[in-house]
Write an enzyme that holds these catalytic residues in place. Sequence first.
Site, short mmCIF file in Angstrom:
data_model
loop_
_atom_site.label_atom_id
_atom_site.label_comp_id
_atom_site.label_asym_id
_atom_site.label_seq_id
_atom_site.Cartn_x
_atom_site.Cartn_y
_atom_site.Cartn_z
N GLU A 255 -1.98 -8.53 4.59
CA GLU A 255 -1.56 -8.93 5.90
C GLU A 255 -2.50 -8.65 7.15
OE1 GLU A 255 -1.39 -4.42 5.87
OE2 GLU A 255 -1.31 -5.93 4.37
N CYS B 199 0.97 -1.26 0.02
CA CYS B 199 0.00 -0.05 0.00
C CYS B 199 0.90 1.19 -0.11
CB CYS B 199 -1.02 -0.10 1.19
SG CYS B 199 -2.44 1.02 1.03
N HIS C 196 -3.86 -4.86 0.48
CA HIS C 196 -3.48 -5.36 1.65
C HIS C 196 -3.66 -6.93 1.57
CE1 HIS C 196 -2.78 -1.58 3.72
NE2 HIS C 196 -3.63 -1.14 2.92
#
Length: 250
Positions: free
Chosen positions: A182, A90, A180
């Site tokens: 994670e 990001c 994303h």
Amino acid sequence: MERVRMLVVEPSAIAPVGRLGEWLSEAGAELDVVRAPEIPGREALDEYEALIVMGGGMGALDDSEHPWLADVRALLSSAVSKQLPVLGVCLGAQLLAASTGGRVAPIKKGPEVGTSLVAKRDAAVDDPLLGPLPLTPDVLQFHNDEVTRLPPGAQLLAASPACENQAFRVGVCAYGVQFHVETTPEIVLDWARSMPETAASARPGQLEPAHLERFHAELAETWEPVAGRFVRLAATPPEQRRGSRALPMA
């Protein structure tokens, strides 16, 4: 395989390395996590086999409010020059682009938020990191800015209708992903609470806890193997990374 040392930069306390860190550690990585504004100098890269830069709510060029961003960009630029494996997530992807000649700007259509798909591009087919992914892998989006122009010579690896440059590779082994992978449901809900104006761009139901729980279970199946491949990439001698797209088998 000996444990692979990786430097992880977290620009924001609310955007930790999260499950990605768990996957990397399980695959054989030793993570040294630093959080802004404590950014190490470029010489620190000599101690590591890879660099990871995570996300944050600031813009990639908001140096007036966050002067340490220049240090992160310098770290990324140096890592690319050294052909050190890099993963920018990001904001990390935007910083990677900005540090190597790309351009970052606010998304013209407004924030991209929620669970969605990205589509692999032809260049991803033989890529050692993203090549084995499904054609349209699941991802989590939560960003106001985007990479509007890739760095010179960069390869586009994945795109979406909302933002073209979703995943890209700079040089041999520096990767940026706009999305994303994670996160946990708790992290996403924390973002929604702390950034309500951005969260309002999500479609109805996208940020509901039950939906996020189901989504993250599927996300792990797709992206945990990518973490393992990144560890193997970092463990591969530089001369082999330059000469081949293939990775050693697990």
